[in-house]
Design an enzyme around this catalytic site. Structure first.
Site, PDB file in Angstrom:
ATOM      1  N   SER A 328       1.447  -5.360  -1.541  1.00 10.57           N
ATOM      2  CA  SER A 328       0.659  -4.751  -0.458  1.00 10.57           C
ATOM      3  C   SER A 328       0.116  -5.763   0.536  1.00 10.57           C
ATOM      4  O   SER A 328      -0.389  -5.370   1.592  1.00 10.57           O
ATOM      5  CB  SER A 328      -0.497  -3.958  -1.051  1.00 10.57           C
ATOM      6  OG  SER A 328       0.015  -2.994  -1.951  1.00 10.57           O
ATOM      7  N   ASP A 367       2.879   6.661  -5.033  1.00  9.18           N
ATOM      8  CA  ASP A 367       1.738   5.877  -4.544  1.00  9.18           C
ATOM      9  C   ASP A 367       1.078   5.298  -5.780  1.00  9.18           C
ATOM     10  O   ASP A 367       1.223   5.805  -6.878  1.00  9.18           O
ATOM     11  CB  ASP A 367       0.740   6.782  -3.818  1.00  9.18           C
ATOM     12  CG  ASP A 367      -0.266   5.968  -3.014  1.00  9.18           C
ATOM     13  OD1 ASP A 367      -0.100   5.867  -1.785  1.00  9.18           O
ATOM     14  OD2 ASP A 367      -1.207   5.400  -3.638  1.00  9.18           O
ATOM     15  N   HIS A 373      -4.125   9.767  -1.642  1.00 13.92           N
ATOM     16  CA  HIS A 373      -5.296   9.373  -0.856  1.00 13.92           C
ATOM     17  C   HIS A 373      -5.725  10.462   0.098  1.00 13.92           C
ATOM     18  O   HIS A 373      -6.671  10.270   0.862  1.00 13.92           O
ATOM     19  CB  HIS A 373      -4.976   8.090  -0.075  1.00 13.92           C
ATOM     20  CG  HIS A 373      -4.720   6.906  -0.939  1.00 13.92           C
ATOM     21  ND1 HIS A 373      -5.707   6.108  -1.452  1.00 13.92           N
ATOM     22  CD2 HIS A 373      -3.562   6.396  -1.412  1.00 13.92           C
ATOM     23  CE1 HIS A 373      -5.184   5.140  -2.180  1.00 13.92           C
ATOM     24  NE2 HIS A 373      -3.850   5.308  -2.173  1.00 13.92           N
ATOM     25  N   CYS A 386      -2.891   2.511   0.923  1.00 14.67           N
ATOM     26  CA  CYS A 386      -2.094   3.707   0.655  1.00 14.67           C
ATOM     27  C   CYS A 386      -0.611   3.419   0.831  1.00 14.67           C
ATOM     28  O   CYS A 386      -0.167   2.996   1.903  1.00 14.67           O
ATOM     29  CB  CYS A 386      -2.540   4.826   1.607  1.00 14.67           C
ATOM     30  SG  CYS A 386      -1.478   6.257   1.493  1.00 14.67           S
TER      31      CYS A 386
END
Lengths: 615, 377
Positions: A328, A367, A373, A386
């Site tokens: 991420s 996810d 989310h 997310c």
């Protein structure tokens, strides 16, 4: 006349004649032979005079190399990272040894020298002149010196010399970064300039020691010596002193380096921190590490084997050569790519149900948050990391635009740091997949590229550089270690690459930075734990790099998975957010979550750096 | 002849001349020997690191050798003739003894330990062999008949083979040449001489195959190609050539011998002293040295020609011839045109045994020369 008497006189006359003629002939023959001797002497002393005169000169005059002192390596504050200490070494001049095998065998008994040192010596011997002093054992301890000294007279040609040895006071802390010197091996001897290395027995092998070898080494001097047939110097005829190597001050801050190293605690991984004013590397930690001092006097097979086979891979420089999926931590860059390419804007939102599906496909892209989310925009997508938002954005952007944009931030390329053996990581593209994998690009691969998984691989130093470039709103940061190079009293100008900028819209970058500030400072931020006790803002992004792929319909359960299969924890950050001074990238191998393991490490480094700066 | 007459007159009238005649010494030979001894001292001073003790030891040997020379000069040549057989027999017996009970020095059996001093019988046989052959041939027809040639050859071969067995190639060459030269002076036919030389050459491969020792073969091979092993077997001869060649036409001057002073040249004060001489005094010096040697040889041959009986002239000729072989073989090996054999440079190399033999030879020569007139009376 009596016939007999006449015969006697006749014989006597004959004998006289024979004897006289024989004598004359012999004397002429002797003169002829002496003329032969003389012609040979003329050949040697007149015609061959010049040749033999030169040979006589070469016979007695030998050029001995005087080793230079290797330059010292300092950190930013002038703390010594690599120095030269005097120690005793046992050396042999092959010319003066009558029976080498016997001498070595007896030495082995006296000093219990491992066979590998003998083998190494025998190999080295071939590459040096016979009258050179070749080390057999380096860094003798006092007991060994004493043992040999008693028996010295029984070992002609073998002697103890005081030599300078490289020493690394911080040992493990700087092992990868400073590197180490080691014995020149056979392969190196073949390519090195003989004149420079005649008197030297070690050479930079890794890190700064390798990359700045030419600067640190200095230049060997020479002494012209008149020697006797045993090669023993009798007279010094002339001398050119050696020129010591240059000292190098690094950008590294040892306080920060230690903090980062300790903060990694039991985790293996890497921490890189960059000074954003200059690009200088403040912290460069690669863990697990090793004691570089072991290599200086020739590491034993056993020690080397142990290091080489350890599952922690202590010899592996993770900062420059470790290639990890960015996870991420790539999201801020993907988001910026979306904004710059006008395929999204900050208010555009996406609904996250906890998974994403490509049109007409069954496969669910999960996810990290199982229940989703909900509705997220750019800011909350980064703050909460997310995945669904970025699946969607990646698909909209397409691999080509994504790849082109990331390329500008230095992904998939070497950073150009002033160290050798850096890896370039991997930035996937349609082109790359076609040429390397002989396959077409699939849309699913675009999705996972959007969350930093899949083919993408980054080195910690690349990640730090990209973070710094983002913090500086597109001003490309080129990391470097050598701050100042000093020859004697004279500082040498270091050439820095020309300043480069990535064309970015100020508003777009600010949106991303704001979101990254929220990661740390918003109550929903994934790294909110680190925001305590600071009066400035840190911008950051957590990441988790998958080592183990979760199969469809399976859930990732940490407890079930062996440590080595756990995800890597990543964190990138810079601070202060409004006027960035430092950028940090942290990778804690098998640390599972960027938020809990990697972020506090980065925070510690940042806080220490900025707090000191405030004072 | 006129010059000689004047010298004779000078001898008759001067005090020193009369004294020398009474001492049975020969002035020209003495002058030559004296010049060589001066050279020897100079060279030993230069190669022996100016060590005075070394010079004193050499001087002591010269003294002993000199006394022996004067003593032999007083002996009537007839006595030599009379004692030829016993002396030769003793010499051969000692050689046999050496092979049986001799001391080993430098890997060869050459010495006989007589308690007080060590004795090298092969030195003595260098003189007794030509005495024996001269005695044998003088007792028969000149030129010798073939059966006498065979007999003489036997007398030569016995000590030669014994010395080869020690092994000592250098001395055996000297002994063989001293005996062979007697045959030559006695008028051995040229045809026979040439046939012998050819025959020996043809036998050389056999000798190589069956009689030569490993180190001797090495020496010959090294002589043929010293550069094959420059740091090992060829080292000696290469260093010697470097020393000589670097001396150049005029030399580096006395004591300017860098090659031997820095120990590059082994045996610089013994067998290889000529290399040092050539380095220090150059081609000019070498020429001078050779002239002195030739002067001594010429004088020796003159004495031989003047000798009045067959035995004396054969012995005198042989002694001079041996002296020449010494010079030629030593210089030849040092300058690299002959294989290395252990032969010193006569009267210059450091060492006692060869000096004693050489002086003894000159003593006999002087005896032959100075007893001549008495015989006439």
């Amino acid at each position: 006349m009596d016939m007999r008497r006449y015969q006697a006189i006749k014989d006597r006359l004959l004998e006289n004649r024979i004897f006289l003629s024989r004598t004359v002939i012999l004397f002429v023959f002797m003169l002829f032979l002496v003329a032969g001797l003389l012609s040979r002497l003329v050949y040697l002393q007149v015609l061959g005079h010049k040749l033999y005169h030169n040979m006589a000169t070469n016979n007695r005059i030998k050029v001995a190399s005087i080793p230079p002192t290797r330059g010292i390596i300092y950190d930013k504050q002038g703390r010594v990272l690599a120095e030269n200490l005097a120690a005793y070494s046992l050396e042999i001049i092959p010319d003066q040894v009558t029976n080498m095998t016997d001498t070595l065998q007896r030495l082995q008994v006296v000093l219990s020298i491992p066979q590998e040192k003998i083998d190494a010596f025998n190999k080295q011997k071939k590459h040096y002149k016979h009258f050179d002093s070749i080390p057999l054992l380096l860094q003798l301890n006092e007991t060994e010196v004493a043992k040999f000294s008693v028996l010295r007279h029984t070992f002609p040609g073998v002697d103890i010399h005081a030599r300078l040895f490289r020493h690394y006071p911080y040992a493990e802390l700087t092992a990868h970064l400073v590197g180490y010197v080691g014995r020149i091996n056979e392969r190196e001897l073949k390519v090195l300039p003989e004149a420079e290395y005649r008197s030297m027995h070690t050479i930079g092998k890794t890190g700064v020691e390798l990359s700045y070898e030419n600067i640190l080494r200095g230049h060997a001097g020479y002494a012209e010596l008149e020697t006797n047939a045993q090669g023993k110097p009798i007279n010094e005829l002339g001398r050119i002193d050696s020129i010591p190597g240059a000292d190098i001050y690094l950008t590294i801050d040892m306080d920060l380096q230690r903090t980062a190293y300790d903060a990694l605690a039991e985790y293996n991984g890497a921490v890189v921190a960059l000074d954003l004013d200059t690009g200088g590397v403040l912290v460069q930690v690669s863990k697990a590490s090793f004691d570089p001092n072991l290599f200086v006097s020739g590491i034993s097979y056993k020690d080397y084997d142990q290091l080489n086979k350890s599952k922690n891979k202590p010899l592996f420089d993770r900062v420059l050569r470790g290639q990890y999926p960015p996870g991420s931590t790539l999201k801020p860059f993907i988001a910026l790519a979306g904004l710059e390419n006008n395929v999204t804007h900050r208010h555009q939102s996406v609904f996250c149900p906890g998974y994403y599906q490509l049109p007409n496909k069954d496969h669910k892209y999960r996810d990290w948050k199982k229940w989703g989310h909900g509705t997220v925009d750019l800011d909350s997508a980064i703050t909460q990391s997310c995945d669904v938002y970025f699946y969607d954005l990646a698909l909209t952007l397409g691999i080509d635009k994504m790849s082109d944009f990331l390329h500008e931030f230095g992904f998939g390329q070497k950073t150009g740091i002033d160290l050798m053996s850096e890896k370039s990581g991997l930035l996937p593209s349609r082109e790359w997949k076609r040429s390397q994998r002989k396959q077409a690009w699939f849309p699913g691969e675009t999705l996972i590229t959007g969350i930093g998984q899949g083919f993408t691989q980054v080195t910690p130093v690349q990640l730090a550089r990209a973070t710094g470039t983002l913090a500086k709103q597109g001003q490309v940061i080129t990391p470097y270690l050598a701050e100042r190079i000093i020859y004697g009293n004279r500082a040498v100008e270091i050439e820095r690459p020309a300043q480069k900028w990535i064309e970015l819209k100020a508003g777009n970058v600010q949106d991303i930075i704001n979101a990254m500030v929220h990661v740390v400072h918003s109550p929903r931020g994934t790294a909110k734990k680190i925001a305590e006790d600071i009066d400035y803002q840190i911008a950051g992004k957590t990441g988790t790099a998958q080592v183990y792929t979760v199969k469809q319909n399976e859930e990732y359960d940490e407890a079930d998975i062996e440590f080595n299969m756990r995800d890597h924890a990543l964190f990138i950050a810079f601070a202060p957010a409004d006027n960035p001074k430092i950028a940090v990238a942290v990778i804690a191998e098998h640390g599972s979550h960027g938020s809990s393991i990697a972020a506090p490490i980065a925070a510690e480094v940042i806080k220490q750096y900025l707090d000191v700066g405030d004072k | 002849m006129k010059v000689e007459l004047r010298a004779e007159q000078f001898k008759e009238h001067s005090l020193i001349g009369r004294l020398l005649r009474r001492l049975h010494l020969d002035i020209p030979l003495l002058i030559g020997l004296f010049l060589l001894l001066i050279m020897s001292f100079m060279m030993l001073y230069s190669t022996g690191n100016k060590e005075i003790a070394l010079l004193l030891r050499q001087a002591a040997r010269m003294g002993i050798a000199g006394v022996l020379m004067i003593a032999l000069a007083h002996v009537n040549p007839r006595q030599f003739q009379r004692y030829s057989i016993p002396l030769y027999s003793i010499g051969v017996a000692l050689l046999v003894a050496v092979l049986l009970v001799g001391d080993v020095g430098k890997g060869a059996q050459r010495w006989l330990d007589l308690g007080l001093f060590r004795f090298q019988p092969s030195e003595m046989i260098k003189i007794t062999t030509p005495m024996m052959v001269a005695w044998y041939l003088a007792g028969h027809d000149i030129p010798p008949k073939w059966q006498h040639i065979v007999g003489a050859t036997l007398f030569i071969l016995i000590p030669t083979v014994l010395i080869i067995r020690q092994p000592d190639l250098g001395t055996s060459v000297l002994v063989a040449s001293s005996g062979a030269s007697v045959l030559y002076f006695a008028g051995l036919s040229w045809r026979f001489l040439i046939a012998t030389v050819l025959g020996l050459s043809a036998l050389a491969p056999l000798y190589w195959q069956f009689f030569m020792r490993g180190y001797q073969k090495d020496r010959v091979l090294t002589f043929l190609n010293p550069e094959a092993d420059p740091m090992g077997k060829g080292y000696h001869i290469i260093q010697s050539k470097i020393a000589i060649g670097s001396g150049g036409p005029y030399g580096k001057g006395w004591q300017g011998n860098t090659q031997s002073q820095l120990d590059f040249l082994p045996e610089s004060s013994t067998d290889f002293i000529f290399a040092v001489f050539a380095e220090e005094f150059g081609l000019v010096g070498c020429l001078g040295l050779l002239v002195i040697y030739l002067f001594i040889i010429a004088r020796g041959l003159y004495i031989a020609v003047q000798a009045q009986d067959t035995y004396s002239r054969l012995l005198a000729g042989s002694l001079v011839c041996t002296f020449f072989v010494y010079v030629f073989v030593n210089i030849g090996m040092v300058i690299g045109i002959l294989p290395v054999v252990g032969v010193p440079l006569p009267l210059i190399s450091y060492g006692g045994t060869s000096m004693v033999t050489l002086f003894a030879g000159f003593g006999i020569l002087m005896s032959i020369h100075t007893h001549k007139k008495i015989l006439q009376n």
